[in-house]
Design a protein around this motif. Structure first.
Motif, PDB file in Angstrom:
ATOM      1  N   VAL A 106      73.914  30.982  58.976  1.00 53.21           N
ATOM      2  CA  VAL A 106      72.386  30.941  59.155  1.00 53.21           C
ATOM      3  C   VAL A 106      71.851  29.538  59.108  1.00 53.21           C
ATOM      4  O   VAL A 106      72.138  28.822  58.133  1.00 53.21           O
ATOM      5  N   LEU A 150      81.942  37.054  67.640  1.00 53.81           N
ATOM      6  CA  LEU A 150      80.557  37.126  67.353  1.00 53.81           C
ATOM      7  C   LEU A 150      79.981  38.341  67.110  1.00 53.81           C
ATOM      8  O   LEU A 150      79.173  38.623  66.227  1.00 53.81           O
ATOM      9  N   ASN A 151      80.057  39.474  68.251  1.00 50.62           N
ATOM     10  CA  ASN A 151      79.190  40.579  68.095  1.00 50.62           C
ATOM     11  C   ASN A 151      80.311  41.669  68.202  1.00 50.62           C
ATOM     12  O   ASN A 151      80.061  43.233  68.640  1.00 50.62           O
ATOM     13  N   GLN A 203      84.769  41.913  61.287  1.00 50.49           N
ATOM     14  CA  GLN A 203      84.264  41.475  62.408  1.00 50.49           C
ATOM     15  C   GLN A 203      85.554  40.475  63.183  1.00 50.49           C
ATOM     16  O   GLN A 203      86.094  39.847  62.538  1.00 50.49           O
ATOM     17  N   MET A 261      81.650  36.229  59.569  1.00 45.88           N
ATOM     18  CA  MET A 261      80.206  36.021  59.574  1.00 45.88           C
ATOM     19  C   MET A 261      79.599  34.652  60.212  1.00 45.88           C
ATOM     20  O   MET A 261      80.163  33.576  60.112  1.00 45.88           O
ATOM     21  N   LEU A 262      78.371  34.660  60.500  1.00 43.50           N
ATOM     22  CA  LEU A 262      77.766  33.603  61.229  1.00 43.50           C
ATOM     23  C   LEU A 262      76.833  32.677  60.175  1.00 43.50           C
ATOM     24  O   LEU A 262      76.807  33.035  59.121  1.00 43.50           O
ATOM     25  N   LYS A 318      73.113  38.032  63.959  1.00 46.16           N
ATOM     26  CA  LYS A 318      73.852  38.225  62.820  1.00 46.16           C
ATOM     27  C   LYS A 318      73.129  39.334  61.924  1.00 46.16           C
ATOM     28  O   LYS A 318      74.198  39.993  61.272  1.00 46.16           O
ATOM     29  N   ASP A 357      75.717  42.209  60.919  1.00 44.74           N
ATOM     30  CA  ASP A 357      76.048  42.539  59.250  1.00 44.74           C
ATOM     31  C   ASP A 357      75.536  44.071  59.076  1.00 44.74           C
ATOM     32  O   ASP A 357      76.216  44.582  58.179  1.00 44.74           O
ATOM     33  N   ALA A 393      80.297  27.274  61.547  1.00 42.88           N
ATOM     34  CA  ALA A 393      80.092  28.506  61.880  1.00 42.88           C
ATOM     35  C   ALA A 393      81.496  28.916  62.530  1.00 42.88           C
ATOM     36  O   ALA A 393      82.017  28.409  63.200  1.00 42.88           O
ATOM     37  N   THR A 403      70.691  33.955  67.272  1.00 39.26           N
ATOM     38  CA  THR A 403      71.736  34.048  66.571  1.00 39.26           C
ATOM     39  C   THR A 403      71.537  34.702  65.431  1.00 39.26           C
ATOM     40  O   THR A 403      72.224  35.601  64.966  1.00 39.26           O
TER      41      THR A 403
END
Length: 177
Positions: free
Chosen positions: A4, A53-54, A50, A1-2, A36, A40, A16, A32
């Protein structure tokens, strides 16, 4: 998870899990946060894990999430967040009939790429209406799309085949084999 609330693209590795990937793509705080939110969403509806990142690992394949507003996902997993991610169905460097079936939530093979390699029946509860698909499975192999009650809606032509203007509205499951 990123994480925030990061103030810049130069977030530390401690702030992160994917800070180096964020930096490699020179993402703004807004990009970003938007990515995210998309990741999610796909994590929630696919139950995947995950991996970058993507990138989300899902049963039988992967989801490569595009930054909202961008035509194609980036290659954060490969370490070059400025380059396009490998699309197993459309990338000219990929072999024809390489075993993959790919679904896209937007017309003309754009947006997030959902890519399956393994045979199985997979939920499509994350695409709402228009979109596209590419059948790059082994030569002649067909994919099947099923409705909510399990009824067969459509069988693709044999690989290689594609539809740049498909309709996902009634599709609840895909069997890419």
């Amino acid at each position: 998870m990123l994480a925030v609330g990061m103030g810049s693209t130069q977030a530390s590795a401690e702030s992160a899990p994917f800070a180096a990937q964020i930096a490699s793509g020179h993402l703004t705080k807004a990009q970003t946060a938007a990515l995210k939110a998309e990741v999610d969403h796909y994590l929630k509806v696919t139950g995947g894990r995950q991996a970058a990142l993507n990138k989300i690992d899902i049963p039988g394949g992967e989801v490569l999430v595009a930054i909202p507003g961008e035509a194609h996902p980036r290659d954060f997993a490969g370490g070059n967040g400025m380059a396009a991610a490998v699309d197993h169905c459309l990338d000219p460097d990929q072999a024809i009939n390489n075993g993959w079936f790919c679904a896209y939530p937007e017309d003309v093979f754009q947006g997030t790429a959902v890519q399956w390699y393994a045979c199985g029946t997979y939920p499509m509860n994350f695409v709402t209406h228009n979109g596209s698909w590419s059948n790059n499975q082994t030569r002649g192999r067909q994919a099947r799309m099923y409705g909510k009650s399990g009824n067969l809606l459509y069988t693709t032509p044999g690989a290689y085949s594609s539809d740049a203007h498909g309709n996902w509205w009634s599709v609840w499951k895909v069997k890419p084999c």
